[in-house]
Design a protein around this motif. Structure first.
Motif, PDB file in Angstrom:
ATOM      1  N   MET A 153       0.842  -1.192   0.000  1.00 44.16           N
ATOM      2  CA  MET A 153       0.000   0.000   0.000  1.00 44.16           C
ATOM      3  C   MET A 153       0.874   1.237   0.000  1.00 44.16           C
ATOM      4  N   THR A 154       0.529   2.233  -0.779  1.00 49.54           N
ATOM      5  CA  THR A 154       1.358   3.443  -0.805  1.00 49.54           C
ATOM      6  C   THR A 154       0.598   4.659  -0.297  1.00 49.54           C
ATOM      7  N   GLN A 155      -0.620   4.435   0.184  1.00 53.81           N
ATOM      8  CA  GLN A 155      -1.406   5.572   0.684  1.00 53.81           C
ATOM      9  C   GLN A 155      -2.308   5.067   1.799  1.00 53.81           C
ATOM     10  N   VAL A 156      -2.354   5.780   2.918  1.00 52.24           N
ATOM     11  CA  VAL A 156      -3.284   5.432   3.990  1.00 52.24           C
ATOM     12  C   VAL A 156      -4.048   6.684   4.419  1.00 52.24           C
ATOM     13  N   SER A 157      -5.243   6.499   4.931  1.00 51.88           N
ATOM     14  CA  SER A 157      -6.071   7.630   5.363  1.00 51.88           C
ATOM     15  C   SER A 157      -6.060   7.717   6.885  1.00 51.88           C
ATOM     16  N   ARG A 158      -6.004   8.936   7.370  1.00 50.46           N
ATOM     17  CA  ARG A 158      -5.989   9.163   8.808  1.00 50.46           C
ATOM     18  C   ARG A 158      -6.796  10.408   9.137  1.00 50.46           C
ATOM     19  N   VAL A 159      -7.184  10.549  10.426  1.00 48.70           N
ATOM     20  CA  VAL A 159      -7.774  11.779  10.937  1.00 48.70           C
ATOM     21  C   VAL A 159      -6.821  12.297  12.004  1.00 48.70           C
ATOM     22  N   ILE A 213       8.262   1.474   5.315  1.00 50.41           N
ATOM     23  CA  ILE A 213       6.893   1.457   5.858  1.00 50.41           C
ATOM     24  C   ILE A 213       5.889   0.933   4.828  1.00 50.41           C
ATOM     25  N   SER A 214       6.343   0.005   3.973  1.00 47.35           N
ATOM     26  CA  SER A 214       5.416  -0.593   2.996  1.00 47.35           C
ATOM     27  C   SER A 214       4.309  -1.380   3.680  1.00 47.35           C
ATOM     28  N   PHE A 215       4.575  -1.893   4.879  1.00 45.41           N
ATOM     29  CA  PHE A 215       3.542  -2.599   5.634  1.00 45.41           C
ATOM     30  C   PHE A 215       2.989  -1.721   6.757  1.00 45.41           C
ATOM     31  N   GLY A 216       3.173  -0.419   6.629  1.00 43.73           N
ATOM     32  CA  GLY A 216       2.690   0.489   7.652  1.00 43.73           C
ATOM     33  C   GLY A 216       3.604   0.483   8.863  1.00 43.73           C
ATOM     34  N   THR A 217       3.139   1.101   9.924  1.00 45.87           N
ATOM     35  CA  THR A 217       3.937   1.172  11.146  1.00 45.87           C
ATOM     36  C   THR A 217       3.005   1.453  12.316  1.00 45.87           C
ATOM     37  N   GLY A 218       3.488   1.219  13.530  1.00 47.46           N
ATOM     38  CA  GLY A 218       2.678   1.532  14.707  1.00 47.46           C
ATOM     39  C   GLY A 218       1.543   0.537  14.914  1.00 47.46           C
ATOM     40  N   GLN A 219       0.476   1.008  15.541  1.00 49.11           N
ATOM     41  CA  GLN A 219      -0.582   0.086  15.966  1.00 49.11           C
ATOM     42  C   GLN A 219      -1.381  -0.488  14.813  1.00 49.11           C
ATOM     43  N   HIS A 220      -1.321   0.110  13.627  1.00 50.52           N
ATOM     44  CA  HIS A 220      -2.054  -0.433  12.472  1.00 50.52           C
ATOM     45  C   HIS A 220      -1.127  -1.133  11.492  1.00 50.52           C
ATOM     46  N   GLN A 221       0.083  -1.482  11.938  1.00 55.34           N
ATOM     47  CA  GLN A 221       0.993  -2.182  11.031  1.00 55.34           C
ATOM     48  C   GLN A 221       0.332  -3.461  10.527  1.00 55.34           C
ATOM     49  N   CYS A 222       0.607  -3.777   9.272  1.00 55.99           N
ATOM     50  CA  CYS A 222      -0.071  -4.882   8.582  1.00 55.99           C
ATOM     51  C   CYS A 222      -0.038  -6.184   9.395  1.00 55.99           C
ATOM     52  N   LEU A 223      -1.230  -6.718   9.657  1.00 50.18           N
ATOM     53  CA  LEU A 223      -1.316  -7.990  10.391  1.00 50.18           C
ATOM     54  C   LEU A 223      -0.871  -9.164   9.522  1.00 50.18           C
ATOM     55  N   GLY A 224      -0.939  -8.987   8.207  1.00 52.66           N
ATOM     56  CA  GLY A 224      -0.645 -10.108   7.311  1.00 52.66           C
ATOM     57  C   GLY A 224       0.741 -10.066   6.704  1.00 52.66           C
ATOM     58  N   HIS A 246       3.712 -11.108   7.529  1.00 55.56           N
ATOM     59  CA  HIS A 246       4.539 -12.320   7.483  1.00 55.56           C
ATOM     60  C   HIS A 246       3.977 -13.317   6.474  1.00 55.56           C
ATOM     61  N   LEU A 247       2.632 -13.416   6.413  1.00 53.24           N
ATOM     62  CA  LEU A 247       2.010 -14.262   5.402  1.00 53.24           C
ATOM     63  C   LEU A 247       2.309 -13.719   4.003  1.00 53.24           C
ATOM     64  N   ALA A 248       2.217 -12.387   3.838  1.00 53.59           N
ATOM     65  CA  ALA A 248       2.478 -11.776   2.531  1.00 53.59           C
ATOM     66  C   ALA A 248       3.903 -12.069   2.068  1.00 53.59           C
ATOM     67  N   ARG A 249       4.872 -11.953   3.000  1.00 50.89           N
ATOM     68  CA  ARG A 249       6.280 -12.218   2.636  1.00 50.89           C
ATOM     69  C   ARG A 249       6.463 -13.693   2.268  1.00 50.89           C
ATOM     70  N   LEU A 250       5.807 -14.594   3.022  1.00 51.21           N
ATOM     71  CA  LEU A 250       5.915 -16.026   2.724  1.00 51.21           C
ATOM     72  C   LEU A 250       5.321 -16.328   1.350  1.00 51.21           C
ATOM     73  N   GLU A 251       4.128 -15.779   1.087  1.00 52.89           N
ATOM     74  CA  GLU A 251       3.483 -16.013  -0.211  1.00 52.89           C
ATOM     75  C   GLU A 251       4.352 -15.498  -1.352  1.00 52.89           C
ATOM     76  N   LEU A 252       4.930 -14.311  -1.162  1.00 53.19           N
ATOM     77  CA  LEU A 252       5.794 -13.750  -2.205  1.00 53.19           C
ATOM     78  C   LEU A 252       7.012 -14.625  -2.445  1.00 53.19           C
ATOM     79  N   ARG A 253       7.632 -15.099  -1.359  1.00 53.09           N
ATOM     80  CA  ARG A 253       8.831 -15.918  -1.511  1.00 53.09           C
ATOM     81  C   ARG A 253       8.505 -17.224  -2.239  1.00 53.09           C
TER      82      ARG A 253
HETATM   83  C1  HEM Z   1       2.338  -7.344  -0.090  1.00 63.08           C
HETATM   84  C2  HEM Z   1       1.194  -7.470   0.586  1.00 63.08           C
HETATM   85  C3  HEM Z   1       0.671  -6.475   1.604  1.00 63.08           C
HETATM   86  C4  HEM Z   1       0.970  -5.160   1.776  1.00 63.08           C
HETATM   87  C5  HEM Z   1       1.954  -4.303   0.984  1.00 63.08           C
HETATM   88  C6  HEM Z   1       0.199  -4.701   2.909  1.00 63.08           C
HETATM   89  C7  HEM Z   1       0.242  -3.411   3.405  1.00 63.08           C
HETATM   90  C8  HEM Z   1      -0.462  -2.969   4.503  1.00 63.08           C
HETATM   91  C9  HEM Z   1      -0.370  -1.640   5.081  1.00 63.08           C
HETATM   92  C10 HEM Z   1       0.517  -0.508   4.579  1.00 63.08           C
HETATM   93  C11 HEM Z   1      -1.197  -1.585   6.144  1.00 63.08           C
HETATM   94  C12 HEM Z   1      -1.400  -0.394   7.094  1.00 63.08           C
HETATM   95  C13 HEM Z   1      -2.595   0.421   6.674  1.00 63.08           C
HETATM   96  C14 HEM Z   1      -2.782   1.619   7.592  1.00 63.08           C
HETATM   97  O1  HEM Z   1      -1.818   2.067   8.246  1.00 63.08           O
HETATM   98  O2  HEM Z   1      -3.903   2.126   7.646  1.00 63.08           O
HETATM   99  C15 HEM Z   1      -1.833  -2.881   6.238  1.00 63.08           C
HETATM  100  C16 HEM Z   1      -2.775  -3.206   7.199  1.00 63.08           C
HETATM  101  C17 HEM Z   1      -3.376  -4.442   7.295  1.00 63.08           C
HETATM  102  N1  HEM Z   1      -3.098  -5.568   6.555  1.00 63.08           N
HETATM  103 FE1  HEM Z   1      -1.783  -5.666   5.019  1.00 63.08          FE
HETATM  104  N2  HEM Z   1      -0.553  -5.727   3.388  1.00 63.08           N
HETATM  105  C18 HEM Z   1      -0.284  -6.847   2.639  1.00 63.08           C
HETATM  106  C19 HEM Z   1      -0.820  -8.106   2.809  1.00 63.08           C
HETATM  107  C20 HEM Z   1      -1.726  -8.467   3.784  1.00 63.08           C
HETATM  108  C21 HEM Z   1      -2.249  -9.824   3.984  1.00 63.08           C
HETATM  109  C22 HEM Z   1      -1.853 -11.033   3.142  1.00 63.08           C
HETATM  110  C23 HEM Z   1      -3.127  -9.748   4.999  1.00 63.08           C
HETATM  111  C24 HEM Z   1      -3.986 -10.801   5.651  1.00 63.08           C
HETATM  112  C25 HEM Z   1      -4.006 -12.061   5.271  1.00 63.08           C
HETATM  113  C26 HEM Z   1      -3.151  -8.352   5.469  1.00 63.08           C
HETATM  114  C27 HEM Z   1      -3.912  -7.877   6.503  1.00 63.08           C
HETATM  115  C28 HEM Z   1      -3.889  -6.596   6.997  1.00 63.08           C
HETATM  116  C29 HEM Z   1      -4.733  -6.113   8.072  1.00 63.08           C
HETATM  117  C30 HEM Z   1      -5.779  -6.926   8.837  1.00 63.08           C
HETATM  118  C31 HEM Z   1      -4.415  -4.762   8.276  1.00 63.08           C
HETATM  119  C32 HEM Z   1      -5.048  -3.798   9.284  1.00 63.08           C
HETATM  120  C33 HEM Z   1      -4.229  -3.741  10.554  1.00 63.08           C
HETATM  121  C34 HEM Z   1      -4.797  -2.702  11.519  1.00 63.08           C
HETATM  122  O3  HEM Z   1      -5.402  -1.715  11.085  1.00 63.08           O
HETATM  123  O4  HEM Z   1      -4.628  -2.885  12.726  1.00 63.08           O
HETATM  124  N3  HEM Z   1      -2.283  -7.627   4.712  1.00 63.08           N
HETATM  125  N4  HEM Z   1      -1.365  -3.714   5.252  1.00 63.08           N
END
Ligand code: HEM
Length: 117
Positions: free
Chosen positions: A1-7, A55-66, A68-75
């Protein structure tokens, strides 16, 4: 994700621009991952680039939950493609890849060549 929304929770100033508390903001995190102050030659694809936090997977309390699964699937996906398509390479006669999108970015097509196995 390259864009996130916040208040905004509090009044803030970003890059000289005042932002009041309660404002909806669209944060272009993809830009941070291309920050020239942090990454050398940020717009160049360099697979051997020294690893740094991003910060491709975000950071802080909303860091991507998936993540590790995403990295495994990609690999697994990339290993499988490389094993099945020997000498995989860009098609030199194809158009250069065009990266598009805002929240999700990628090439619309990627012409490649590989050798018969
Ligand atoms: C390359 C793949 C992925 C990328 C680049 C990615 C990226 C991100 C990013 C940047 C956020 C933070 C959004 C924010 O700050 O508002 C996020 C949140 C999240 N992602 Fe991913 N994601 C990926 C794959 C996945 C997968 C495979 C899953 C689940 C199976 C997943 C589940 C989630 C969930 C549940 C959140 C919300 C976490 C929260 O708000 O507490 N993501 N992801």
């Amino acid at each position: 994700m390259t864009q996130v929304s916040r208040v905004t929770a509090v009044d803030a100033v970003v890059g000289g621009c005042p932002i009041p508390a309660g404002a909806g903001v669209s944060v272009i995190t993809g830009s941070a991952n291309h920050d020239a102050a942090r990454y050398d030659r940020p717009d160049e694809f360099d697979i051997d680039r020294p690893q740094q936090n991003h910060i491709s997977f975000g950071t802080g309390q909303h860091q991507c939950l998936g993540m590790h699964l995403a990295r495994l699937e990609l690999r697994v996906g990339l290993e499988t493609i490389l094993a099945r398509l020997p000498n995989l390479r860009l098609d030199p006669d194809g158009p250069p890849p065009v990266i598009e999108g805002l929240a999700f970015r990628g090439p619309t097509s990627l012409p490649v060549l590989f050798d018969p196995s």
